[in-house]
Write an enzyme that holds these catalytic residues in place. Structure first.
Site: not given
Length: 252
Positions: A142, A146
């Site tokens: 990600h 995040k």
């Protein structure tokens, strides 16, 4: 026309949902709740649920776990269907959400992509078919903003696999601190953070002389917004209960 209260209206996902709903004939965003109360999309944005003046039919939440208690209190007070798409919820918050489903309709998924939910089903079938002759590892990647790791989606995939195993596996998140061979009862889960990666998940089944991989890559956050909007429309008027993507897919 279904009226949506959008929690986290000025976040990245909130803006993606707003763009999608503008193109929908079935729903409209009537108000939002966000710490940033800037209103640029034609609906008011409040800094708290207590300030909301509109009468929504459903809440879609793409905010922050710190907002969870206020969100649940408002949904239960107003008896509103709730779609929870916020990630990083604690175990206690997840249990509280399930308990609230006895009073109001609650929809929760770790990932609102239809493709990811297909990966969960395929991984479950693969684990059942391959048996214990393959080691299972999950790699998720990600963007560098995040906060939670591993992703809720990676855990959901692991949980799906575990449902299919005769002997439940335990999850291993880090190997550097212990020097020992891999156990057969492990599912390894690994998190990568970097750049602007929207979300990649790879499930590896590694056996003797062969490797099988299932992979899903998200090119845009629009896919998560699409699923959340579909869930919001689906949940309007539902009876109290705990709903998920399987319920939505079955109804499509």
């Amino acid at each position: 026309m279904i009226n949506i209260l959008l929690s986290g209206a000025n976040g990245r996902m909130g803006k993606a949902i707003t763009r999608l709903v503008k193109e929908s004939d079935a729903a409209q965003v009537v108000c939002g709740v966000d710490l940033n109360t800037e209103s640029t999309e034609g609906f008011p944005v409040y800094d708290s649920f207590a300030a909301v003046q509109e009468t929504p039919d459903v809440i879609i939440d793409f905010s922050n776990p710190a907002n969870f208690e206020n969100l649940m209190a408002y949904a239960k007070e107003k008896k509103l269907p709730l779609v929870v798409a916020t990630t990083g919820l604690s175990k206690e918050q997840t249990e509280a959400m399930k308990a609230a489903a006895e009073e109001i309709p609650v929809f929760f998924s770790a990932n609102y992509s239809l493709g990811v939910n297909l990966i969960c089903e395929l991984a479950k079938k693969a684990a059942r078919f391959l048996g214990d002759g393959f080691d299972i590892e999950i790699i998720e990647r990600h963007h560098n903003q995040k906060l939670d790791a591993p992703s809720g989606t990676a855990l959901a995939i692991a949980d799906s696999i575990n449902e299919a195993l005769e002997t439940p596996a335990h999850y291993v998140y880090d190997r550097h601190s212990v020097r020992k061979k891999r156990e057969k009862s492990e599912i390894g889960i690994h998190a990568v953070r970097g750049g602007t990666i929207v979300g990649d998940h790879t499930v590896i089944f590694a056996g003797n002389n062969e490797v099988i991989e299932l992979k899903h890559s998200a090119a845009s956050r629009e896919i998560f917004a699409t699923g959340a909007v579909k869930a919001g429309i689906f949940m309007a008027g539902k009876a109290p209960g705990y709903y998920n993507m399987s319920d939505l897919i079955d109804a499509m």
